[in-house]
Motif scaffolding. Sequence first.
Motif, PDB file in Angstrom:
ATOM      1  N   LEU A   1       1.048   4.316  -2.745  1.00 23.51           N
ATOM      2  CA  LEU A   1       0.878   5.718  -2.358  1.00 23.51           C
ATOM      3  C   LEU A   1       2.052   6.563  -2.846  1.00 23.51           C
TER       4      LEU A   1
ATOM      5  N   TYR B   1       9.876   3.664  -5.864  1.00 20.83           N
ATOM      6  CA  TYR B   1       8.602   3.111  -5.422  1.00 20.83           C
ATOM      7  C   TYR B   1       8.174   1.908  -6.260  1.00 20.83           C
TER       8      TYR B   1
ATOM      9  N   PHE C   1       1.509   9.782  -5.149  1.00 21.81           N
ATOM     10  CA  PHE C   1       1.861  11.113  -4.639  1.00 21.81           C
ATOM     11  C   PHE C   1       2.946  11.774  -5.478  1.00 21.81           C
TER      12      PHE C   1
ATOM     13  N   ALA D   1       3.704   7.923   2.739  1.00 29.43           N
ATOM     14  CA  ALA D   1       3.982   6.741   1.921  1.00 29.43           C
ATOM     15  C   ALA D   1       5.213   5.985   2.426  1.00 29.43           C
TER      16      ALA D   1
ATOM     17  N   VAL E   1       0.834  -1.205   0.000  1.00 30.38           N
ATOM     18  CA  VAL E   1       0.000   0.000   0.000  1.00 30.38           C
ATOM     19  C   VAL E   1       0.868   1.255   0.000  1.00 30.38           C
ATOM     20  N   CYS E   2       1.931   1.242   0.816  1.00 29.14           N
ATOM     21  CA  CYS E   2       2.818   2.410   0.897  1.00 29.14           C
ATOM     22  C   CYS E   2       3.522   2.674  -0.435  1.00 29.14           C
TER      23      CYS E   2
END
Length: 426
Positions: free
Chosen positions: A320, A409, A324, A346, A316-317
């Motif tokens: 995000l 990410y 973002f 995040a 999930v992080c």
Amino acid sequence: MSSNSVSAPNKNYLLPLAMICVLFFIFGFVTWANSTWIQFFQLSFSLSDTQAYLVATASYIAYFFLAIPSSYILKKTGFKNGLVVGLFVLALGSLVFIPAATSQSYSIFLLGIFIQGSALALLQTAANPYLAIIGPIESAAQRISIAGICNKFAGILVPIVMGGIFLKNAKEIETSIGQSEGAAKQALIADLLGRVVTPSVVLAVLFSLLAVVFMLVKLPQVEEDDETPEADNQATNKTSIWQFPHLFLGAFCIFVYVAAEVMAADTIAGYGKQIGLDADASKYLASVTLGCMLVGYLVGIVAIPRFFSQQKALKVCAILGIVFSAVALVTSGFTSVLFIALLGLANSLMWPAIFPLGIQGLGKFTKIGSAIMIMGIVGGAIWPLFFGLLRDSGVNIQLSYFIAVLPCYLYILYFAMAGHKVGLGK
């Protein structure tokens, strides 16, 4: 290892947890001071972006060179004595700032920051696996989140405290230095750098006193054979650390995570100034980023593993972070800066999830595996320089940010979904 020797550290870890939380506050104060140092040195020495981000390089490069030696030091000294040594080295690094200020030498400042980074490498090589080991591995992310709150709370305070001391009237001083020449300019710089001396002495004394406290307080020692619960037989038939591919994938995940985290916290002040925010207001932006991280850590304490697993939190992080960073690219002004700050949210549960996933199943290889994971922190040394080079070459700051953080990410998302299972037969 007997079942009794396992249960002791699992049931009686409140005192060591409290002591490690104090250490994580220190880690946060020293580490997140980089965001203030970058602005302060740019103001004092008229540095380019790339030159200023050498602060992050000096701080984080130490982890690469000192992590594995730190694991051997800990084998010789034991956990508690290793912490004492690390705290005294941290005090030494603070004292180096005094001759750096009096001689107006950026290089000596970087040396002091490197010494502090070396101390943190030793301290973190001990503290992180200790947190993971003293209780059930399923809740390791929860314990690391508790310690992380102390770390990020210190990070919130640093820009306020150090920014108030070192960057007071920054805009006025920048104008005065720019308009001065010769002796008058040197006098202004000397006065500015003189702000460093007293805080450095105070920090050196505090670190030394804390070292003495650790010498006097009894902490349960986790022996090498006690590093993995008896039920964990992943490493029974392994003969080499190279037989754990998930460890090295995890170390690289730490690399890109720290790169993204440092980008969001240490460079946001410069980002805000470039976007058009006032210089005196921008110095507090790192506190906003770390405040977002603090919120995420609070969520982790409540929710992991009760409502979702470490792996799901990491997934999930990562998503995000992707969202973002994309929004920061396509928006402008304060909105763009806000989404850079939200990267703190995040990033919040990444370290607590990545570290235990990387060292799971290592058994007797846990210490050396933890050191390899710590080496991944070098991402914080390299990535800001990459970002600085993009900026100095004329790439738009928003596009530079996107280019720097998006690959981080994406890899973290891969590790959350598949990388942490490679070689474990899951």
